[in-house]
Design a protein around this motif. Structure first.
Motif, PDB file in Angstrom:
ATOM      1  N   ARG A 183      49.751 -44.962  68.402  1.00 55.31           N
ATOM      2  CA  ARG A 183      50.500 -45.654  69.449  1.00 55.31           C
ATOM      3  C   ARG A 183      51.969 -45.740  68.991  1.00 55.31           C
ATOM      4  O   ARG A 183      52.244 -46.051  67.823  1.00 55.31           O
ATOM      5  N   ASP A 184      52.903 -45.513  69.877  1.00 58.54           N
ATOM      6  CA  ASP A 184      54.324 -45.494  69.517  1.00 58.54           C
ATOM      7  C   ASP A 184      54.889 -46.890  69.364  1.00 58.54           C
ATOM      8  O   ASP A 184      54.266 -47.884  69.734  1.00 58.54           O
ATOM      9  N   LEU A 185      56.100 -46.949  68.834  1.00 53.95           N
ATOM     10  CA  LEU A 185      56.814 -48.212  68.696  1.00 53.95           C
ATOM     11  C   LEU A 185      57.667 -48.434  69.934  1.00 53.95           C
ATOM     12  O   LEU A 185      58.166 -47.486  70.529  1.00 53.95           O
ATOM     13  N   THR A 186      57.839 -49.698  70.328  1.00 55.96           N
ATOM     14  CA  THR A 186      58.770 -50.037  71.406  1.00 55.96           C
ATOM     15  C   THR A 186      60.006 -50.664  70.764  1.00 55.96           C
ATOM     16  O   THR A 186      59.912 -51.752  70.198  1.00 55.96           O
ATOM     17  N   TRP A 187      61.097 -49.965  70.793  1.00 58.43           N
ATOM     18  CA  TRP A 187      62.317 -50.451  70.140  1.00 58.43           C
ATOM     19  C   TRP A 187      63.023 -51.481  71.027  1.00 58.43           C
ATOM     20  O   TRP A 187      62.888 -51.447  72.251  1.00 58.43           O
ATOM     21  N   GLY A 188      63.789 -52.356  70.390  1.00 60.14           N
ATOM     22  CA  GLY A 188      64.572 -53.349  71.126  1.00 60.14           C
ATOM     23  C   GLY A 188      65.978 -53.430  70.554  1.00 60.14           C
ATOM     24  O   GLY A 188      66.340 -52.675  69.647  1.00 60.14           O
ATOM     25  N   GLN A 189      66.743 -54.395  71.062  1.00 66.88           N
ATOM     26  CA  GLN A 189      68.090 -54.618  70.491  1.00 66.88           C
ATOM     27  C   GLN A 189      67.964 -54.873  68.990  1.00 66.88           C
ATOM     28  O   GLN A 189      68.748 -54.415  68.181  1.00 66.88           O
ATOM     29  N   LEU A 190      66.956 -55.723  68.658  1.00 65.53           N
ATOM     30  CA  LEU A 190      66.750 -56.150  67.276  1.00 65.53           C
ATOM     31  C   LEU A 190      65.325 -55.772  66.868  1.00 65.53           C
ATOM     32  O   LEU A 190      64.379 -56.026  67.618  1.00 65.53           O
ATOM     33  N   ASN A 191      65.203 -55.093  65.699  1.00 65.48           N
ATOM     34  CA  ASN A 191      63.906 -54.604  65.242  1.00 65.48           C
ATOM     35  C   ASN A 191      63.669 -55.072  63.810  1.00 65.48           C
ATOM     36  O   ASN A 191      64.638 -55.301  63.055  1.00 65.48           O
ATOM     37  N   PHE A 192      62.409 -55.242  63.455  1.00 68.25           N
ATOM     38  CA  PHE A 192      62.066 -55.761  62.124  1.00 68.25           C
ATOM     39  C   PHE A 192      60.961 -54.906  61.497  1.00 68.25           C
ATOM     40  O   PHE A 192      60.086 -54.396  62.214  1.00 68.25           O
ATOM     41  N   LEU A 193      60.989 -54.793  60.160  1.00 70.32           N
ATOM     42  CA  LEU A 193      59.845 -54.299  59.390  1.00 70.32           C
ATOM     43  C   LEU A 193      59.389 -55.441  58.500  1.00 70.32           C
ATOM     44  O   LEU A 193      60.238 -56.137  57.905  1.00 70.32           O
ATOM     45  N   HIS A 194      58.077 -55.682  58.429  1.00 71.93           N
ATOM     46  CA  HIS A 194      57.566 -56.855  57.726  1.00 71.93           C
ATOM     47  C   HIS A 194      56.439 -56.499  56.773  1.00 71.93           C
ATOM     48  O   HIS A 194      55.506 -55.778  57.141  1.00 71.93           O
ATOM     49  N   THR A 195      56.564 -56.982  55.534  1.00 67.96           N
ATOM     50  CA  THR A 195      55.438 -56.899  54.584  1.00 67.96           C
ATOM     51  C   THR A 195      55.108 -58.312  54.122  1.00 67.96           C
ATOM     52  O   THR A 195      55.982 -59.188  54.093  1.00 67.96           O
ATOM     53  N   THR A 196      53.838 -58.513  53.792  1.00 65.07           N
ATOM     54  CA  THR A 196      53.435 -59.788  53.215  1.00 65.07           C
ATOM     55  C   THR A 196      52.217 -59.584  52.332  1.00 65.07           C
ATOM     56  O   THR A 196      51.471 -58.613  52.497  1.00 65.07           O
ATOM     57  N   ASP A 197      52.024 -60.447  51.355  1.00 65.40           N
ATOM     58  CA  ASP A 197      50.842 -60.373  50.478  1.00 65.40           C
ATOM     59  C   ASP A 197      50.650 -58.980  49.893  1.00 65.40           C
ATOM     60  O   ASP A 197      49.550 -58.445  49.855  1.00 65.40           O
ATOM     61  N   THR A 198      51.732 -58.405  49.412  1.00 61.81           N
ATOM     62  CA  THR A 198      51.632 -57.066  48.800  1.00 61.81           C
ATOM     63  C   THR A 198      50.902 -57.117  47.457  1.00 61.81           C
ATOM     64  O   THR A 198      50.294 -56.139  47.042  1.00 61.81           O
ATOM     65  N   HIS A 199      50.944 -58.248  46.760  1.00 60.25           N
ATOM     66  CA  HIS A 199      50.166 -58.496  45.530  1.00 60.25           C
ATOM     67  C   HIS A 199      50.243 -57.356  44.541  1.00 60.25           C
ATOM     68  O   HIS A 199      49.255 -56.982  43.918  1.00 60.25           O
ATOM     69  N   GLY A 200      51.420 -56.744  44.430  1.00 56.74           N
ATOM     70  CA  GLY A 200      51.652 -55.738  43.395  1.00 56.74           C
ATOM     71  C   GLY A 200      51.225 -54.333  43.785  1.00 56.74           C
ATOM     72  O   GLY A 200      51.348 -53.395  43.010  1.00 56.74           O
TER      73      GLY A 200
END
Ligand SMILES: Nc1nc2c(ncn2[C@@H]2O[C@H](COP(=O)(O)O)[C@@H](O)[C@H]2O)c(=O)[nH]1
Ligand SMILES: [Zn+2]
Ligand SMILES: [Zn+2]
Length: 590
Positions: free
Chosen positions: A14-31
């Protein structure tokens, strides 16, 4: 980069829907910055992510849009790349800082140990300058002994291309398991602080961004939402959360949403917002209606190439390649591929029912713990061992069990303690209390005992799905017809099918589902020399991480034992990890 990504001709995205403001998010990468070496779906490493973020920023800039990179903590404990060095984390710190992260915050794992939080304060915070936010965490400055904020409470900035004026905060949930060199202020108190009330009364703001190591659907995030809404009924608010290790997307109202992006570098969360006012806009009402979009991107090169529109030659940046090389060299230096044994089968944390011969917890209860206790603690005295399921962090795959596997599965330094001559039926009641989560344990304490899967209904699982247990499934259960008839029949690989407040189309990769099963807070194993009879009393052995919960449970069952006073160390200087590794070296010959 690691082994190739999934077979590109058969994985619909499924493609991304871009906007004025876009974010990439990571969490709990734990190394997990080397990516998943045995799971092609998650095989991109931090160097590939550096390239991806660069290419995505270029794509945004080319359209006059903005892109921000977010991380919400638990970057430590859970992978050999972090846990195998002495002191822990020295290699990972250098790798982590190679990514340009615009906003980051601390998780609970950064605060369990004094040297972890001090490394955060002395290294990671300066590495990311004012991009690191700590709205409700203080620390004892090891250089001055003063209590100071771990990092700035909040920040205000304007985005480069669109001129969007942002005020951002960084929160940790009401965590109580931190070492006493740090202080976590309950969020309810923080939002009443003058600095917070002043920050949310800023009128030159187009968007509030609340990042944090906090599950989206918590009282903590709801209280922040209500405080901001009490001042600004219309202003858009974007939350980023974590801790539960799940993909999730929550709607607080039509102008406020939250994104959580899984765990262990399995997911890169993508968020976009359109229709924001900006400092540049003349009219107060934006030209386009306000619109939020989310996408959970499987962390692999196939997804990265697809979403950037690049190919294997044009995608990698030199910097990204250098980071991948640094990761490789760090893994060699740590000898993470040293083989300690060969697992005869897959053993699953939550992709097998418990108890079941495929459950890692059944293996611990029937093989490892009995071996630990076979010689008893005091001769023939029966012993009962209790371990929290959260001590085990990941699955064991059939094949080589390496130095890296050791810390992926059991990264903690927890050892064992015991109390003598506990009436057996009282010991059984304690286990029931720990696993039935009565009111005696607050929700956050209940969470702290369980390998926090988060609400299972948000993980795609179904009792009747017959899916091969390995994620990079060797045998896919038959062909699954895609929803749109013109799409050709294609082979889907098992993976997340996330159900969130916007439905079930959030994942970028269309997967066949995997069965996920709940596990109890704790498992246990009874060893009595003459196995047949039910013992009168047992020596009660437990992993030291749960000592305070044992004390709580003892009160609940009217057991007059002070676990903090009456307990003794069992097998000094031998951690649970040592016990597991010792068993594997002895029993899983290659
Ligand atoms: N046996 C131990 N379990 C631990 C320890 N530290 C944490 N944990 C477990 O992890 C979760 C929290 O992990 P998160 O990634 O969800 O924040 C916690 O609930 C425990 O189950 C430890 O030292 N020993
Ligand atoms: Zn975590
Ligand atoms: Zn956490």
């Amino acid at each position: 980069a690691q082994p190739s990504a999934p077979d590109p001709i058969s994985v619909p995205l499924r493609d991304l829907t871009w906007g004025q403001l876009n974010f990439l998010h990571t969490t709990d990468t734990h190394g997990w910055l080397a990516g998943h070496l045995q799971e092609p779906s998650y095989s991109a490493d931090w160097g590939d992510y550096v390239s991806f973020a660069t290419r995505m920023r270029e794509k945004a800039e080319a359209q006059g849009r903005d892109l921000l990179v977010i991380d919400t903590g638990d970057r430590v404990e859970g992978n050999g790349l972090y846990d195998s060095s002495e002191p822990k984390g020295i290699y990972i710190s250098e790798i982590l800082r190679q990514q340009h992260i615009d906003l980051l915050s601390s998780g609970n794992h950064e605060l369990y140990k004094k040297n972890t939080s001090e490394a955060e304060f002395l290294n990671t915070v300066p590495n990311f300058r004012s991009n690191y936010l700590a709205s409700n965490i203080d620390i004892v400055n090891p250089k001055t002994n003063e209590v100071v904020p771990l990092a700035p409470r909040f920040t205000k900035f304007t985005t480069k291309n669109q001129g969007i004026r942002i005020v951002a905060f960084g929160f940790l949930f009401d965590f109580t398991g931190n070492y006493n060199n740090t202080i976590v202020q309950p969020v309810e108190e923080t939002v009443k602080e003058d600095w917070f009330q002043e920050a949310i009364r800023d009128t030159d703001v187009d968007l509030f961004v609340v990042i944090g190591h906090t599950p989206l659907r918590t009282a903590e995030y709801r209280s922040i939402f209500h405080e901001i809404r009490a001042v600004h009924q219309e202003i858009p608010i974007q939350f980023f959360g974590g801790h539960l290790h799940i993909r999730d997307y929550a709607r607080y109202d039509s102008r406020a949403y939250g994104l959580a992006s899984g765990r262990f570098m399995e997911t890169i969360g993508f968020m976009s917002i359109d229709g924001l006012s900006t400092g540049k806009s003349i009219s107060t009402t934006p030209a386009t209606p306000l619109r939020f979009n989310r996408r959970y991107i499987d962390n692999n090169l196939y997804s990265f190439l697809h979403h950037t529109g690049l190919d294997e030659e044009s995608f990698p940046t030199e910097h990204g390649r250098n980071v991948s090389q640094l990761i490789h060299e760090s893994r060699v230096a740590l000898q993470l591929d040293e083989v300690h044994g060969c697992a005869p089968r897959d053993l699953w944390v939550n992709r097998a029912r418990y108890p079941d011969e495929d459950s890692i917890y059944t293996w611990l209860e029937t093989q490892v713990l009995p071996d630990l206790l076979k010689d008893g603690i005091r001769g023939a005295q029966p012993a009962l061992a209790i371990v929290n399921t959260g001590a085990i962090r990941f699955d064991i795959f059939k094949g080589p069990f390496t130095q890296d596997s050791t810390f992926i599965v059991s990264p903690f330094t927890s050892g064992f303690r015991y109390v003598k001559d506990v009436p057996y039926e009282k010991a059984q009641l304690i286990i029931q209390v720990l696993n039935k989560q009565p009111q005696i344990l607050t929700q956050s304490e209940q969470n702290a005992l369980t390998f926090t899967l988060g609400p299972l209904e948000q993980l795609a699982y179904s009792e009747d799905v017959v899916a091969d247990s390995a994620l990079n499934s060797r045998v896919v259960p038959g062909q699954i017809l895609l929803s749109t008839p013109e799409e050709s029949r294609t082979k889907l690989i098992p993976g997340y099918i996330t159900s969130d407040d916007e439905g079930t189309d959030g994942d970028d990769t269309i997967h066949s589902s995997i069965s996920f099963y709940r596990v109890p807070n704790c498992i246990h194993s009874l060893i009595s020399v003459n196995g047949s009879t039910v013992p009168e009393t047992v020596d009660l052995v437990y992993i030291d991480f749960i000592e305070r919960y044992m004390a709580l449970a003892a009160k609940f069952v009217d057991l007059d034992i002070d676990f903090f006073q009456d307990s003794e160390v069992f097998m000094p200087s031998k951690s649970f990890t040592d016990v597991i590794l010792g068993w594997i070296k002895k029993n899983w010959k290659c």
